[in-house]
Every structure is written in structure tokens, then in C-alpha cells.
Enzyme design. Structure first.
Site, PDB file in Angstrom:
ATOM      1  CE  LYS A  13      -2.288  -0.931   3.815  1.00  0.00           C
ATOM      2  NZ  LYS A  13      -1.748  -2.222   4.271  1.00  0.00           N
ATOM      3  NE  ARG A  88      -4.431  -1.504  10.380  1.00  0.00           N
ATOM      4  CZ  ARG A  88      -3.444  -0.923   9.709  1.00  0.00           C
ATOM      5  NH1 ARG A  88      -3.626   0.216   9.105  1.00  0.00           N
ATOM      6  NH2 ARG A  88      -2.275  -1.504   9.644  1.00  0.00           N
ATOM      7  NE  ARG A 127       7.990  -2.687   6.249  1.00  0.00           N
ATOM      8  CZ  ARG A 127       6.670  -2.492   6.300  1.00  0.00           C
ATOM      9  NH1 ARG A 127       6.065  -1.878   5.322  1.00  0.00           N
ATOM     10  NH2 ARG A 127       5.966  -2.908   7.317  1.00  0.00           N
ATOM     11  NE  ARG A 139       5.995  -0.204  10.744  1.00  0.00           N
ATOM     12  CZ  ARG A 139       4.911  -0.367   9.993  1.00  0.00           C
ATOM     13  NH1 ARG A 139       4.875   0.160   8.791  1.00  0.00           N
ATOM     14  NH2 ARG A 139       3.891  -1.056  10.435  1.00  0.00           N
ATOM     15  NE  ARG A 150       2.229  -4.732  11.340  1.00  0.00           N
ATOM     16  CZ  ARG A 150       3.397  -4.637  10.712  1.00  0.00           C
ATOM     17  NH1 ARG A 150       4.501  -5.042  11.299  1.00  0.00           N
ATOM     18  NH2 ARG A 150       3.456  -4.125   9.513  1.00  0.00           N
TER      19      ARG A 150
END
Ligand code: ADP
Length: 193
Positions: A13, A88, A127, A139, A150
Site C-alpha cells: 500500500k 481498518r 523490509r 519499526r 497484525r
């Protein structure tokens, strides 16, 4: 152009939003980025959200609805915006409908990036590796345990949002497993169909 981008964590996204920002000259409104900025700045919202985000759970609907409600009224969003990571939950989607009605606005499209769940963990790990390689900050929620939370939150709370928009005939699905450029092309096609 007012767009919602849906998809699990790691679906791409953020990558696709950045391209749409450049193409349409509208801002990307990422609740994740806004919450991380609040955490960084130690605002009351940031202090409330930090522990929840680190675990990989969702912050309360009222918090993100409040943030988005203010943000879409800012001047740079007057010609449109890309919502990334919001709504969400179905409650957030309903709140967004209310906000838009109150502002006299309409969504042009809701685009879902579908990605094979098995690929997501590897994308997250990539990532992390890339961030480390360029000396950036990883993160706090990019670790296997928070990532699992998540994904669970996505499955139970966010997947119904796709059904919500599908039920209204507004959902357009794009294959998020394709190469980045091909996904961009598919999004453009979805926007014109
Ligand atoms: P990703 O898409 O990689 O999971 P985001 O940057 O969109 O990450 O979000 C990071 C975290 O911020 C989420 O796990 C959640 O804790 C919080 N968050 C972001 N957007 C929302 C939202 N709309 N509702 C509730 N929590 C949110």
C-alpha cells in the site's frame, strides 16, 4: 480523486500510494505514519497508541477516526487524498461514510491489493533487512511476533471492511503479487473501469 487502499500489512500500500501521490498530486493519508509521528512527538495520542502499536494490535476506532476527521479537512486534501491503512474496521468504514457525507464528498474508488499470506512474512523480513542495510530505524512492530498479531488483526477486523465495500459495489481488487510496476498499471486500470 479520493481513494481508499486496502490490503494486509506488506501488501504494498505504501509503495503504490507514493506513486499515486506523484501522479495525482494529492496527499497520502496513512494513519500508521500519523500515529508513528504522534508516538515520536509524545503527544497524548502517541502515548496511548505506542504500546498497542508495538504489539501489532489496532488502536481504538475513536482515536483514528478523530485523526482522519481532522486531516481530511486540511487544505492540501481539498482536491483529494489516498487513505492508506484506514479504514481498518467496519466501524471505521461507517465513520468514514459519515465524515464524507458531512463534508459533501464521495470516494472515487476502494482498491484492495490481494496478496498471498505466505508472501507477507517474507516481505516484512525483506523490509527489515533493507532498512538495516541503509542504517535506518526498523519499526518496533516489524518483528515476527507483532507481525503475527497484525496479520490476525487484519484477518478478523480488516478483512470484513472489504466485504463492506464489496456489498456497496465499490470494491475493486488488484493482484498485489505482481511486480510493483504491474500493480501500478492494474490500479490505473481499476480506476478507469
Ligand atoms: P501496516 O500496514 O504495515 O500494518 P501501518 O503503518 O498502516 O502498518 O500501521 C501500523 C500500526 O498502526 C497498526 O498495526 C496499528 O497499531 C496502528 N494503526 C494504523 N492505522 C490504524 C487504524 N486505521 N486503526 C487502528 N489502528 C491503526
Amino acid at each position: 480523486m479520493r481513494l481508499v487502499l486496502l490490503g494486509p500489512p506488506g501488501a504494498g500500500k505504501g509503495t503504490q500510494s507514493a506513486r499515486l501521490v506523484a501522479k495525482y498530486a494529492i496527499p497520502q493519508l496513512s494513519t500508521g505514519d500519523m500515529l508513528r509521528a504522534a508516538v515520536e512527538a509524545r503527544t497524548p495520542i502517541g502515548l496511548e497508541a505506542k504500546e498497542i502499536m508495538d504489539r501489532g494490535a489496532l488502536v481504538p476506532d475513536a482515536v483514528v477516526v478523530g485523526i482522519i476527521g481532522q486531516r481530511i479537512k486540511e487544505k492540501d486534501a481539498a482536491n483529494g487524498f489516498i487513505l492508506d491503512g484506514f479504514p481498518r474496521t467496519v466501524a471505521q468504514a461507517q465513520a468514514l461514510d459519515d465524515l464524507l457525507i458531512r463534508e459533501g464528498l464521495k470516494l472515487d474508488a476502494v482498491i484492495e491489493l490481494s496478496v498471498d499470506e505466505n508472501a507477507l512474512l517474507a516481505r516484512m523480513q525483506n523490509r527489515v533487512d533493507e532498512t538495516r542495510a541503509r542504517g535506518g530505524d526498523v519499526r518496533a512492530d516489524d518483528n515476527p511476533q507483532a507481525f503475527k498479531t497484525r496479520l490476525d488483526a487484519y484477518r478478523t477486523q480488516t478483512a470484513p471492511v472489504s466485504h463492506y465495500y464489496a456489498g456497496k459495489g465499490e470494491l475493486k481488487q488488484v493482484d498485489g503479487m505482481a511486480p510493483v510496476d504491474a500493480v501500478s498499471v492494474a490500479i490505473e486500470e481499476a480506476l478507469t473501469r
